[in-house]
Every structure is written in structure tokens, then in C-alpha cells.
Write an enzyme that holds these catalytic residues in place. Sequence first.
Site, PDB file in Angstrom:
ATOM      1  N   SER A 196      -0.976   7.161  -8.877  1.00 38.66           N
ATOM      2  CA  SER A 196       0.331   7.310  -8.250  1.00 38.66           C
ATOM      3  C   SER A 196       1.136   8.327  -9.048  1.00 38.66           C
ATOM      4  O   SER A 196       0.950   8.456 -10.265  1.00 38.66           O
ATOM      5  CB  SER A 196       1.084   5.981  -8.234  1.00 38.66           C
ATOM      6  OG  SER A 196       2.449   6.169  -7.878  1.00 38.66           O
ATOM      7  N   TYR A 244       4.311  -1.273 -11.981  1.00 36.59           N
ATOM      8  CA  TYR A 244       3.453  -0.373 -11.220  1.00 36.59           C
ATOM      9  C   TYR A 244       3.180   0.902 -12.006  1.00 36.59           C
ATOM     10  O   TYR A 244       2.017   1.321 -12.163  1.00 36.59           O
ATOM     11  CB  TYR A 244       4.130  -0.048  -9.893  1.00 36.59           C
ATOM     12  CG  TYR A 244       3.298   0.752  -8.923  1.00 36.59           C
ATOM     13  CD1 TYR A 244       2.202   0.185  -8.286  1.00 36.59           C
ATOM     14  CD2 TYR A 244       3.626   2.072  -8.625  1.00 36.59           C
ATOM     15  CE1 TYR A 244       1.439   0.916  -7.380  1.00 36.59           C
ATOM     16  CE2 TYR A 244       2.873   2.810  -7.711  1.00 36.59           C
ATOM     17  CZ  TYR A 244       1.784   2.224  -7.093  1.00 36.59           C
ATOM     18  OH  TYR A 244       1.047   2.942  -6.198  1.00 36.59           O
TER      19      TYR A 244
END
Length: 258
Positions: free
Chosen positions: A142, A155
Site C-alpha cells: 500500500s 495498516y
Amino acid sequence: MFARRDFLPGSVAVVTGAGSGIGATVAAALIQRGLAVALLDRDVAALAETVARCAPGQTLAVPTDITDPEAVAAAFAAATEQLGPVRHVVAAAGVLRPAPLTEIDPLDWAISWQVNVGGVLHVLQESARRLPEGGSVVVVSSNAAVVPRIGMASYAASKAAAAALTRVAGLELAEHGIRCNLVAPGTTATPMLAALWPDPAAAEAQALAGEPAKHRLGIPLGRIADPEDIADSVLYLLSDQARHITLQQLVVDGGATL
């Protein structure tokens, strides 16, 4: 020698997170190119939907919890037994549990690391044991692993750890002719994103424009990525066209990491 844009005829791929989103799109794209694909996800119903949506081709749905190393080993064994030797692997499974730093639930933190890091570890380990020379692995990371995001500590940290882990794996496996790379998407139209956006129109406009108060720039290209945009990048790195690329992270976010 085969064309660099092609995959070897009869190649077999394993894709985790194949029940939805980027994983499902990557799996469908590989099948359309003639590969046999083992679809891994813990959601049995979602796997069935992916199989139904895929272009005609060989598929094997393997319900798998990637946080369990024995389950991952069994899934790779099933893929090898029923489809053939695995040559390509895509680790697309992931979870997102947003929360401000002081409000992070310890369970959410643990789950983020079990899936986003532990799951990747298990997939990389099994890939190292099974892939032949010329094999390739792509881990979906990501852009949050590159640029911090408010409310995404679990995350971002877990994706950054997965990126480091993948590069180490790539370094260790290079002598065996196995490549390991990363694709780091930005904002992409997936079910994970939809769960974060109760008001999609307003949220999309804000994502495109940026949020200065939260130190977040917008998206210079002015559009949200489609899963196909990410899948194209994954397939490139998997293919022989990228045969001299390893240990790299390709950020696919329309310039949002500016």
C-alpha cells in the site's frame, strides 16, 4: 525462449485474497492469459463468486486462512497436485482496521499483523520452497507503507513491515532465480474502500482534492484507481517482461505520494 510479455504455457499461479477486490481481479486477469490459478481466501462464498466471474480456464478454489502456516502449505500442495507446479504467486490478502493512535484496539493491531505480515511471511516461505528458477512473487502492499496516513497506524506499519519482509525474501531467493516485488496501490475502488466510505461521493471528492488539515495530498491524476489498474502492474512484475526486476516496490496511486 518465450516472449517477454507472455507467461510460459501451462503456468500455474497462486493468488491470496482472491475472493474480492484486487486479488479477484488479478486472478481473473491471469486466467484470461491462460494460466491455471489456485484461488485462496478464507471466505468460501466470495471464492465461489470469483470463480463464477472468471473467464473460462483452470481454477481451483482453496479456502485458506493465511495466518495459519500449515493451511498455506496445504493450499500450495493442493495447487501443485491438482494444477501443476506453481510458478507465480500473488499475495493480495490484507485487512484494514483504521483507528487513531491512542484508540487502537490491541486485537485489531494483532489481526493486522497476523494477516498483513504473518500471512505474507507464510506465503513467501512456501514460495521459497516450491517455486522454480524463473518463478516470481508479487506482494500487494500500500502507498500507506510509503507515506504515513492519519488513523492508519496498524495498516501502515504492517504494510511497511511486509514490504521489508518481501525485499529480504527477494534478496535471499535471487540466487535461485526467483524474483520478489511489491505493488503499492493508493486509493482503489474495492470493497475495502467502500467499507470506509459511508458517503462515497463526498469521500471521493475529498480523496481527489486532498485534506490539508490531515496532511494528506490529493491525487494529481484526478481519479480513483480501478482494481484493473493494480492488476496490470501486478501482471507486469509477474511476467518475463520484468525478468530483471526484483526487490522493487511499484507505487500505483495516481501520484498521491507526491
